[in-house]
Design a protein around this motif. Structure first.
Motif, mmCIF file in Angstrom:
data_model
loop_
_atom_site.group_PDB
_atom_site.id
_atom_site.type_symbol
_atom_site.label_atom_id
_atom_site.label_comp_id
_atom_site.label_asym_id
_atom_site.label_seq_id
_atom_site.Cartn_x
_atom_site.Cartn_y
_atom_site.Cartn_z
ATOM 1 N N GLY A 177 -41.965 12.512 31.348
ATOM 2 C CA GLY A 177 -41.422 12.252 32.673
ATOM 3 C C GLY A 177 -40.101 12.955 32.868
ATOM 4 N N TYR A 178 -39.764 13.216 34.118
ATOM 5 C CA TYR A 178 -38.461 13.825 34.392
ATOM 6 C C TYR A 178 -38.022 13.507 35.814
ATOM 7 C CZ TYR A 178 -41.677 17.526 36.024
ATOM 8 O OH TYR A 178 -42.711 18.222 36.613
ATOM 9 N N SER A 179 -36.723 13.668 36.015
ATOM 10 C CA SER A 179 -36.145 13.556 37.350
ATOM 11 C C SER A 179 -35.047 14.604 37.461
ATOM 12 C CB SER A 179 -35.565 12.159 37.589
ATOM 13 O OG SER A 179 -35.059 12.045 38.909
ATOM 14 N N VAL A 180 -35.110 15.394 38.527
ATOM 15 C CA VAL A 180 -34.093 16.405 38.805
ATOM 16 C C VAL A 180 -33.553 16.122 40.195
ATOM 17 C CG1 VAL A 180 -33.565 18.864 39.015
ATOM 18 C CG2 VAL A 180 -35.324 18.099 37.384
ATOM 19 N N MET A 181 -32.236 16.029 40.321
ATOM 20 C CA MET A 181 -31.640 15.722 41.615
ATOM 21 C C MET A 181 -30.293 16.415 41.754
ATOM 22 S SD MET A 181 -30.498 11.739 40.928
ATOM 23 C CE MET A 181 -30.016 11.457 42.617
ATOM 24 N N THR A 182 -29.856 16.598 42.984
ATOM 25 C CA THR A 182 -28.523 17.127 43.221
ATOM 26 C C THR A 182 -27.515 16.013 43.002
ATOM 27 O OG1 THR A 182 -28.470 16.558 45.571
ATOM 28 C CG2 THR A 182 -29.465 18.686 44.981
ATOM 29 N N GLU A 223 -33.401 12.993 27.064
ATOM 30 C CA GLU A 223 -32.100 13.608 27.315
ATOM 31 C C GLU A 223 -31.681 13.316 28.753
ATOM 32 O OE1 GLU A 223 -29.534 17.731 26.810
ATOM 33 O OE2 GLU A 223 -31.522 17.575 25.917
ATOM 34 N N TRP A 224 -30.429 12.856 28.891
ATOM 35 C CA TRP A 224 -29.811 12.668 30.194
ATOM 36 C C TRP A 224 -28.730 13.729 30.319
ATOM 37 C CZ3 TRP A 224 -28.480 6.747 30.947
ATOM 38 C CH2 TRP A 224 -29.569 5.950 30.531
ATOM 39 N N ALA A 225 -28.698 14.479 31.418
ATOM 40 C CA ALA A 225 -27.737 15.580 31.512
ATOM 41 C C ALA A 225 -27.274 15.836 32.938
ATOM 42 C CB ALA A 225 -28.350 16.853 30.935
ATOM 43 N N ILE A 226 -26.011 16.246 33.042
ATOM 44 C CA ILE A 226 -25.450 16.818 34.266
ATOM 45 C C ILE A 226 -25.136 18.270 33.951
ATOM 46 C CG2 ILE A 226 -23.625 16.727 36.010
ATOM 47 C CD1 ILE A 226 -23.148 13.786 35.044
ATOM 48 N N VAL A 227 -25.732 19.185 34.692
ATOM 49 C CA VAL A 227 -25.463 20.619 34.519
ATOM 50 C C VAL A 227 -24.481 21.016 35.613
ATOM 51 C CG1 VAL A 227 -26.444 22.942 34.464
ATOM 52 C CG2 VAL A 227 -27.734 21.007 33.515
ATOM 53 N N GLU A 228 -23.282 21.418 35.211
ATOM 54 C CA GLU A 228 -22.206 21.646 36.172
ATOM 55 C C GLU A 228 -22.228 23.085 36.682
ATOM 56 O OE1 GLU A 228 -19.034 20.090 33.740
ATOM 57 O OE2 GLU A 228 -19.295 18.091 34.583
ATOM 58 N N LEU A 229 -23.342 23.415 37.304
ATOM 59 C CA LEU A 229 -23.532 24.730 37.917
ATOM 60 C C LEU A 229 -22.531 24.894 39.057
ATOM 61 C CD1 LEU A 229 -25.375 27.303 38.112
ATOM 62 C CD2 LEU A 229 -26.775 25.987 39.725
ATOM 63 N N PRO A 230 -21.712 25.952 39.052
ATOM 64 C CA PRO A 230 -20.744 26.122 40.131
ATOM 65 C C PRO A 230 -21.424 26.114 41.501
ATOM 66 C CG PRO A 230 -20.300 27.675 38.362
ATOM 67 C CD PRO A 230 -21.618 27.005 38.030
ATOM 68 N N GLU A 231 -20.811 25.406 42.435
ATOM 69 C CA GLU A 231 -21.302 25.290 43.807
ATOM 70 C C GLU A 231 -22.548 24.422 43.947
ATOM 71 O OE1 GLU A 231 -19.304 26.412 46.009
ATOM 72 O OE2 GLU A 231 -18.088 27.439 44.527
ATOM 73 N N ARG A 232 -23.299 24.225 42.847
ATOM 74 C CA ARG A 232 -24.501 23.391 42.966
ATOM 75 C C ARG A 232 -24.797 22.652 41.657
ATOM 76 N NH1 ARG A 232 -30.607 24.793 45.250
ATOM 77 N NH2 ARG A 232 -30.966 22.690 46.062
ATOM 78 N N PRO A 233 -23.917 21.726 41.262
ATOM 79 C CA PRO A 233 -24.204 20.942 40.061
ATOM 80 C C PRO A 233 -25.434 20.068 40.288
ATOM 81 C CG PRO A 233 -22.355 20.013 41.249
ATOM 82 C CD PRO A 233 -22.685 21.307 41.932
ATOM 83 N N TYR A 234 -26.167 19.818 39.217
ATOM 84 C CA TYR A 234 -27.379 19.017 39.355
ATOM 85 C C TYR A 234 -27.585 18.147 38.125
ATOM 86 C CZ TYR A 234 -29.575 22.589 36.363
ATOM 87 O OH TYR A 234 -29.877 23.444 35.321
ATOM 88 N N ILE A 235 -28.460 17.177 38.275
ATOM 89 C CA ILE A 235 -28.785 16.222 37.211
ATOM 90 C C ILE A 235 -30.216 16.464 36.773
ATOM 91 C CG2 ILE A 235 -29.166 13.767 36.748
ATOM 92 C CD1 ILE A 235 -26.877 13.597 39.149
ATOM 93 N N ILE A 236 -30.415 16.474 35.458
ATOM 94 C CA ILE A 236 -31.773 16.588 34.927
ATOM 95 C C ILE A 236 -31.942 15.571 33.804
ATOM 96 C CG2 ILE A 236 -31.048 18.541 33.467
ATOM 97 C CD1 ILE A 236 -34.005 19.510 33.610
ATOM 98 N N VAL A 237 -32.959 14.742 33.936
ATOM 99 C CA VAL A 237 -33.294 13.726 32.940
ATOM 100 C C VAL A 237 -34.711 13.986 32.456
ATOM 101 C CG1 VAL A 237 -33.729 11.279 32.554
ATOM 102 C CG2 VAL A 237 -31.746 11.987 33.911
ATOM 103 N N LEU A 238 -34.884 13.987 31.135
ATOM 104 C CA LEU A 238 -36.184 14.287 30.530
ATOM 105 C C LEU A 238 -36.531 13.189 29.530
ATOM 106 C CD1 LEU A 238 -34.968 17.862 29.922
ATOM 107 C CD2 LEU A 238 -37.023 17.455 31.271
ATOM 108 N N PHE A 275 -41.988 17.478 22.403
ATOM 109 C CA PHE A 275 -41.250 17.073 23.598
ATOM 110 C C PHE A 275 -39.999 17.931 23.779
ATOM 111 C CE2 PHE A 275 -43.188 12.619 23.168
ATOM 112 C CZ PHE A 275 -44.047 12.807 24.235
ATOM 113 N N VAL A 276 -39.238 18.112 22.711
ATOM 114 C CA VAL A 276 -37.990 18.867 22.804
ATOM 115 C C VAL A 276 -38.270 20.312 23.204
ATOM 116 C CG1 VAL A 276 -36.009 19.742 21.506
ATOM 117 C CG2 VAL A 276 -36.742 17.361 21.211
#
Length: 288
Positions: A48-53, A244-259, A269-270
């Motif tokens: 499962g995963y969730s990706v969001m702004t 894995e729970w993560a915030i990717v701090e992409l400039p101008e468009r940071p996003y969250i990805i949970v796997l 899985f990894v």
């Protein structure tokens, strides 16, 4: 020009200009959704995963409301409760804790290898060791300090009723009884969004949590994202489970990805997590 004519012109404008723009923005996400589904479907077990702004727009979801064992990713909710109790004046960040034999447990970390009674570690340093080294002895000391029930009450207050700390680390008997530490991709993403937006307690407290989560560690998401882009994250793995729970701090468009994965092989899985994270990052980094 009457009101009807103005409305007609506005409708034509939307059809000619706005609709194509929306379609162009949706197309990459539709394409990557199909790609990620193929990756996930080829991995034995449930993924499962969730990706969001950071603003809260859901971009991609799979099994987002399904409960998954969390392994060491559950240490993020524990860290939040420690910070909350410190802010409330209930615990001292600089208090020293003696590492005794009855505290020491195996698995990740270094504290289990130290001589019993030979070291004193502060609350703050226990938090860093829990997240960066995934130290299970440090984690259990912190659970004892703040109380398991208080961690779960904190999750309730954050509208995360399915995120539950139900056992200490390395309690195989409790695990065998089904008392597993759990969450869902959607709730984990919500927790990370609160941190990213500075909405957990305060901007200062959220930033302090993020500073700890940013400390270097080797993870699936970290491998998938260019080194110059900060990643605030925590992975976890036990037999048949990876998260894995993560915030990717992409400039101008940071996003969250949970796997999250269960009922399969950690290594598979990894591997899939890294591939998914790479595809997500390539797509979001390429968008204007």
């Amino acid at each position: 020009m009457n009101r009807r004519d103005r409305l007609m012109r506005f409708a034509i404008f939307c059809l000619l200009f706005v609709a194509p723009t929306i379609e162009m923005e949706a197309r990459p996400l539709n394409e990557i959704a199909e790609c990620l589904e193929k990756i996930a479907a080829n991995v034995p077990g449930t993924l499962g995963y969730s990706v969001m702004t950071v603003e809260g727009e859901t971009l991609l979801n799979r099994n987002a409301d399904e409960s998954f064992p969390q392994a060491s990713a559950i240490k993020i909710p524990i860290l939040l409760e420690v910070l909350a109790q410190r802010e409330a004046g209930k615990i001292d960040w600089h208090q020293s804790h003696s590492i005794q034999q009855n505290n020491q447990v195996g698995g990740s970390g270094i504290l289990s290898q130290l001589s019993a009674g030979g070291s004193q570690i502060s609350t703050g340093d226990l938090c860093v060791m829990m997240i960066v080294l995934s130290d299970n002895t440090a984690t259990n000391l912190l659970i004892e300090l703040v109380g398991m029930e208080n961690v779960n009450r904190r999750m309730d207050s954050l509208d995360c009723p399915h995120t539950r700390l139900q056992r200490v680390m390395m309690d195989t008997a409790a695990s065998a009884r089904g008392e597993e530490n759990v969450s869902t991709p959607a709730e984990a993403a919500r927790i990370m969004q609160l941190l990213a937006r500075g909405k957990f307690l305060s901007r200062a407290s959220s930033d302090e949590v993020l500073d700890i989560l940013r400390k270097p560690k080797s993870t699936a998401v970290r491998k998938a994202v260019p080194a110059e882009i900060p990643v605030a994250n925590k992975p976890g793995a036990i037999s048949g489970v990876a998260t894995e729970w993560a915030i990717v701090e992409l400039p101008e468009r940071p996003y969250i990805i949970v796997l999250m994965g269960k009922g399969g092989e950690e290594a598979r899985f990894v591997e899939a997590f890294t591939e998914i994270a790479e595809r997500v990052h390539q797509t979001l980094a390429a968008e204007p």
